[in-house]
Structure formats: C-alpha cells, structure tokens
Design a protein around this motif. Structure first.
Motif, PDB file in Angstrom:
ATOM      1  N   PRO A 226       0.798  -1.225   0.000  1.00 20.71           N
ATOM      2  CA  PRO A 226       0.000   0.000   0.000  1.00 20.71           C
ATOM      3  C   PRO A 226       0.833   1.279   0.000  1.00 20.71           C
ATOM      4  N   PHE A 227       2.017   1.228   0.591  1.00 19.00           N
ATOM      5  CA  PHE A 227       2.860   2.419   0.642  1.00 19.00           C
ATOM      6  C   PHE A 227       3.435   2.736  -0.746  1.00 19.00           C
ATOM      7  N   SER A 228       3.853   1.688  -1.455  1.00 18.44           N
ATOM      8  CA  SER A 228       4.297   1.882  -2.839  1.00 18.44           C
ATOM      9  C   SER A 228       3.155   2.439  -3.679  1.00 18.44           C
ATOM     10  N   ARG A 229       1.953   1.922  -3.454  1.00 17.24           N
ATOM     11  CA  ARG A 229       0.803   2.374  -4.232  1.00 17.24           C
ATOM     12  C   ARG A 229       0.523   3.855  -4.024  1.00 17.24           C
ATOM     13  N   ARG A 230       0.663   4.329  -2.789  1.00 19.72           N
ATOM     14  CA  ARG A 230       0.422   5.765  -2.565  1.00 19.72           C
ATOM     15  C   ARG A 230       1.398   6.608  -3.355  1.00 19.72           C
ATOM     16  N   ILE A 231       2.657   6.153  -3.414  1.00 17.12           N
ATOM     17  CA  ILE A 231       3.646   6.927  -4.163  1.00 17.12           C
ATOM     18  C   ILE A 231       3.332   6.900  -5.662  1.00 17.12           C
ATOM     19  N   ARG A 232       2.889   5.755  -6.166  1.00 22.02           N
ATOM     20  CA  ARG A 232       2.519   5.704  -7.590  1.00 22.02           C
ATOM     21  C   ARG A 232       1.356   6.656  -7.874  1.00 22.02           C
ATOM     22  N   LEU A 233       0.369   6.690  -6.985  1.00 21.04           N
ATOM     23  CA  LEU A 233      -0.748   7.628  -7.150  1.00 21.04           C
ATOM     24  C   LEU A 233      -0.248   9.078  -7.087  1.00 21.04           C
ATOM     25  N   ALA A 234       0.632   9.349  -6.135  1.00 23.15           N
ATOM     26  CA  ALA A 234       1.148  10.713  -5.972  1.00 23.15           C
ATOM     27  C   ALA A 234       1.936  11.145  -7.205  1.00 23.15           C
ATOM     28  N   LEU A 235       2.750  10.251  -7.754  1.00 20.08           N
ATOM     29  CA  LEU A 235       3.495  10.588  -8.976  1.00 20.08           C
ATOM     30  C   LEU A 235       2.524  11.022 -10.063  1.00 20.08           C
ATOM     31  N   GLY A 236       1.425  10.277 -10.218  1.00 21.82           N
ATOM     32  CA  GLY A 236       0.420  10.635 -11.216  1.00 21.82           C
ATOM     33  C   GLY A 236      -0.178  12.012 -10.948  1.00 21.82           C
ATOM     34  N   GLU A 237      -0.533  12.282  -9.714  1.00 20.96           N
ATOM     35  CA  GLU A 237      -1.147  13.571  -9.381  1.00 20.96           C
ATOM     36  C   GLU A 237      -0.157  14.732  -9.528  1.00 20.96           C
ATOM     37  N   TYR A 238       1.116  14.478  -9.226  1.00 19.64           N
ATOM     38  CA  TYR A 238       2.130  15.528  -9.378  1.00 19.64           C
ATOM     39  C   TYR A 238       2.537  15.715 -10.841  1.00 19.64           C
ATOM     40  N   GLY A 239       2.098  14.802 -11.712  1.00 16.22           N
ATOM     41  CA  GLY A 239       2.520  14.874 -13.111  1.00 16.22           C
ATOM     42  C   GLY A 239       3.971  14.476 -13.289  1.00 16.22           C
ATOM     43  N   ALA A 240       4.414  13.503 -12.505  1.00 13.00           N
ATOM     44  CA  ALA A 240       5.811  13.069 -12.544  1.00 13.00           C
ATOM     45  C   ALA A 240       5.882  11.588 -12.906  1.00 13.00           C
ATOM     46  N   ASP A 241       7.063  11.153 -13.210  1.00  9.89           N
ATOM     47  CA  ASP A 241       7.223   9.806 -13.738  1.00  9.89           C
ATOM     48  C   ASP A 241       8.349   9.080 -13.024  1.00  9.89           C
ATOM     49  N   ALA A 242       8.278   7.755 -13.048  1.00 11.93           N
ATOM     50  CA  ALA A 242       9.376   6.951 -12.505  1.00 11.93           C
ATOM     51  C   ALA A 242       9.318   5.578 -13.147  1.00 11.93           C
ATOM     52  N   GLU A 243      10.484   4.985 -13.283  1.00 14.64           N
ATOM     53  CA  GLU A 243      10.551   3.613 -13.769  1.00 14.64           C
ATOM     54  C   GLU A 243      10.289   2.683 -12.592  1.00 14.64           C
ATOM     55  N   LEU A 244       9.338   1.753 -12.765  1.00 13.60           N
ATOM     56  CA  LEU A 244       9.006   0.849 -11.664  1.00 13.60           C
ATOM     57  C   LEU A 244       9.935  -0.362 -11.652  1.00 13.60           C
ATOM     58  N   VAL A 245      10.459  -0.671 -10.489  1.00 13.38           N
ATOM     59  CA  VAL A 245      11.300  -1.858 -10.308  1.00 13.38           C
ATOM     60  C   VAL A 245      10.646  -2.687  -9.208  1.00 13.38           C
ATOM     61  N   GLU A 246      10.243  -3.909  -9.544  1.00 18.14           N
ATOM     62  CA  GLU A 246       9.544  -4.703  -8.525  1.00 18.14           C
ATOM     63  C   GLU A 246      10.523  -5.271  -7.513  1.00 18.14           C
ATOM     64  N   GLU A 247      10.163  -5.128  -6.245  1.00 20.91           N
ATOM     65  CA  GLU A 247      10.997  -5.609  -5.143  1.00 20.91           C
ATOM     66  C   GLU A 247      10.099  -6.382  -4.187  1.00 20.91           C
ATOM     67  N   ARG A 248      10.550  -7.551  -3.751  1.00 19.81           N
ATOM     68  CA  ARG A 248       9.783  -8.304  -2.764  1.00 19.81           C
ATOM     69  C   ARG A 248      10.520  -8.189  -1.433  1.00 19.81           C
ATOM     70  N   PRO A 249      10.050  -7.292  -0.576  1.00 20.67           N
ATOM     71  CA  PRO A 249      10.861  -6.899   0.591  1.00 20.67           C
ATOM     72  C   PRO A 249      11.149  -8.051   1.535  1.00 20.67           C
TER      73      PRO A 249
END
Lengths: 229, 229
Positions: free
Chosen positions: B11-34
């Motif tokens: 859920p914490f990663s998801r909030r950042i992905r949503l925030a990137l969208g709202e800020y109009g910013a981009d990032a390359e996603l790298v999947e990590e299994r903590p």
C-alpha cells in the motif's frame, strides 16, 4: 500560550518538547495518560495518541507526524531554525531516520519496555494494567544493542545522526532512549560513540526540562539527570 | 528517469505511484519483494521497507515518510501541485489522516490480510512463507468496517478526506483499500458514502496504472478494474 498534551515517559511527546526548545518556542504542558482514553482527549485526536498541541488560534495538531512538521513550518520558519535540513535530500535523510526510531526502535524496544514497566503499572486493570511480562521487557532491552550500534555508527560517520546539523533524527533517537534511560536500562558502556553522542545532546538546554521530569511513584536513577553519566 | 522500488500490493508503494500521477511526474518501476531482504535493497534502505526511490541525481529516498514529503518538495514545487494543503493547519490535518491510514488501517487491516494472503503465499518457507492463518485474515476483514465508516463520515462532511482538496490523505486511504480490493475483500455495499468517495478517486487518471496491475498466480476479481463496481 499553546497547550501540549503529553506524558513524561511518552517518547513522541518528548521529541516535541525537545523540538520546542530547539525552535525557541514555548507551550504549556498538560499531562495526559492516553491509556485512559479520556473522551475530551479522543475529541482532540480520534487516534488516541500523544502528543497533541492546541495552538494559540485553537488549531488542533494531532499526532507526532503532523506536529513535528507543523512546528518546523510555523516555529522553525518564524525563528529561522530548521530541524529537518536545508535541501530536499537532507530532509529525506532526516525523515528516514525519524521513521527508523519512531517505528523500529519503538516497536523493538520502547513499546515492550515502556508498555510493560510504565503503562501496565499506572493503568487500571480494565485499561490494560497489571503485572509486567518480564520476558517482553528482556526482549526489548536486548534489542537496544543494535540501535546503539546504529547510532554509534552514524555519529562517527557524521557530525549528527542525519548529517552536519542537529535534526529531528537526533531528537527522535534521544527522546526514545531517554525514556529507557529514565528507567535506568540503557547499557551505555557497550557503545562509546553512542554514549558520546547522547552526552552532547543531553547537554543542550532543550534537554533540561526532560531531566527535571519526576514521575510520582517511579523516581529516576540518580545518573538520569547527570551530564557526566 | 528516477527508479521506484515497489511491490504491486504494497500500500505504501501504491500511494507513491498515485502521488506521482497527481504531481505529473514519472518513474521507472522496479519490482521488489521486501520479504526476500535482498542485500542490494537493504543497502538502499536499511529498514528494508518499501517504497524507495533513486532520483535522477542518485539521491536515495527511503521509506514512505521521507518519500511522500520529498515528492511534494520537488515534483509538487516544480509543477505547482500540492497534495498536502496550502496552510500549516491544512497540512497538519492531511498528515494526521495519513498517519491514521498508514499506522492504524495498516495495523488493523492491511498487515493482517496482506501479510497472510499475499506475503505468506509468495515468500519461501524460510522467509515467512506458508499457509495463511485464516483467523488473522478474518479479524483484519472485520476491522475494515470502522475504517469505511470513518471514510464515509469524512467524505460526507468535506469534499475530500482532509478538506476541500485531494491530498495524500485520500491517496493513503485509497492505496490501502485498493490492495484489499485487489483481493476482492472490501464490503463496499456496507457504506455508500465511502463507496462514492472511492469511485471518485478510482476514476482519476492517476489510478489507471494500479487498475492494470496483474500479479502472476493471483489475478484480481473482474470488478477490481471497473469504475462502476
């Protein structure tokens, strides 16, 4: 004057008291025992957590996450003091370490030790009071060691924990440790660098009110208030 | 481009992905299994927690607390978007609610449900994998109800959860709920106001990447991606 709802051995309240000192700001302290779940307190913070501040304009700032940032934005801005850092990267490092202590240290040490030795002692039976589980206390006390190691490591690599300046990271670490120190349970002799760092922060004027804390029925050990411990 | 280390049902990663969208910013996603505690990942964040971003200048921003504020200070400032609020009081209310969902919702719902149903499923036996404790899942699912009530209450009293504008409080609540929704476990019919609020946020462009998530071996129910669910 703003009112700060706090408990003397709540590490989050302690960080705010330290921060107020560093920002050159003041607040009237109102003692709150969060386990009592007092209705008037839950109206201020539905999460039931300390600290809560009611500012002069009656703005209610509830919880450590909101309050530490609020003080930076209001008192820090007013008095030109930052406890987060100047650049976004510096502030990110401060907030990473604050989360380390507020989440990990609290989960691995504080919640166990303070929950058993303090909260259970003062809470009524229906509110979670009772005899402490000494096994939980021992687990918590054993976990302090790797946190002292991390503090020692950081304070040797840097001037303060997050970098060149004193930040909320130092205040958070010191606030959590100082609660355990009030109980006489920090094994300072095991990490000289961590002890030196704590001596430096303990000597600052912001620390004096904490060193004067005295909880009825639970006095601190004599060295608790000593700057040379 | 910045790299965002994330896991689709974190859920914490998801909030950042949503925030990137709202800020109009981009990032390359790298999947990590903590739970794998990969050495290279622990070097980025010793706490071992998601999300972590490595920015274009190689600044490492570790953990949700640091990263959400960092994005506000960098992407928000650059694109004149705030997801915290304009005044210190507005921002305090946003951060209070973010803590409510990140700490309480996660402890009472997410950690139980996702820990048992997702992490245990994908982790190897030595890393915490195994059969889920269905009793823990049931406790978590039962706890959703009072969170839906709180969301419904807030969204009826205000335009968005923290006030007039969409903030990190909405993104946090939606991020946590969306993980449970991916498992088909949110009882939407029990709170019409909470469902309406979720429909509004689910319809925003920032949500699309989350609705396209598809975890191998664990497909979402059909209505997961429906805007009219």
């Amino acid at each position: 004057m703003p009112k700060l709802y706090h408990f003397p051995l709540d590490p989050f309240s302690r960080r705010i008291r330290l921060a107020l000192g560093e920002y050159g700001a003041d607040a009237e302290l109102v003692e709150e025992r969060p386990w009592e779940q007092r209705e008037g307190f839950l109206a201020l913070n539905p999460a039931g957590a300390l600290p809560v501040m009611v500012d002069d304009d009656r703005t209610v700032i509830a919880g450590i996450e909101a309050l530490s940032e609020y003080l930076e934005e209001t008192r820090g801005a007013r008095n030109r003091v930052t406890l987060l850092g100047e650049t976004p990267a510096e502030r990110a490092e401060t907030r990473r370490l604050v989360a380390w202590f507020d989440i990990r240290f609290h989960r691995e040490v504080g919640r166990l030790v303070l929950g058993e030795k303090v909260e259970k002692r003062f809470a009524k039976p229906g509110q979670g009071g009772g005899a402490p589980h000494m096994k939980a206390v021992r687990v918590g006390l054993n976990n302090i060691r790797h946190h002292l190691d991390y503090i020692g490591f950081l304070s040797e690599a840097r001037n303060w924990l997050a970098g060149d300046r004193l930040t909320h990271a130092d205040l958070a670490a010191a606030a959590h440790l100082s609660c355990i120190d009030y109980l006489g349970d920090v094994p300072w002799s095991e990490n000289a660098a961590a002890k030196q760092w704590y001596q430096r922060i303990k000597s600052r004027p912001c620390f004096r009110p904490l060193l004067a804390d005295h909880i009825r029925g639970m006095p601190p050990p004599r060295f608790y208030a000593d700057l040379d411990f």
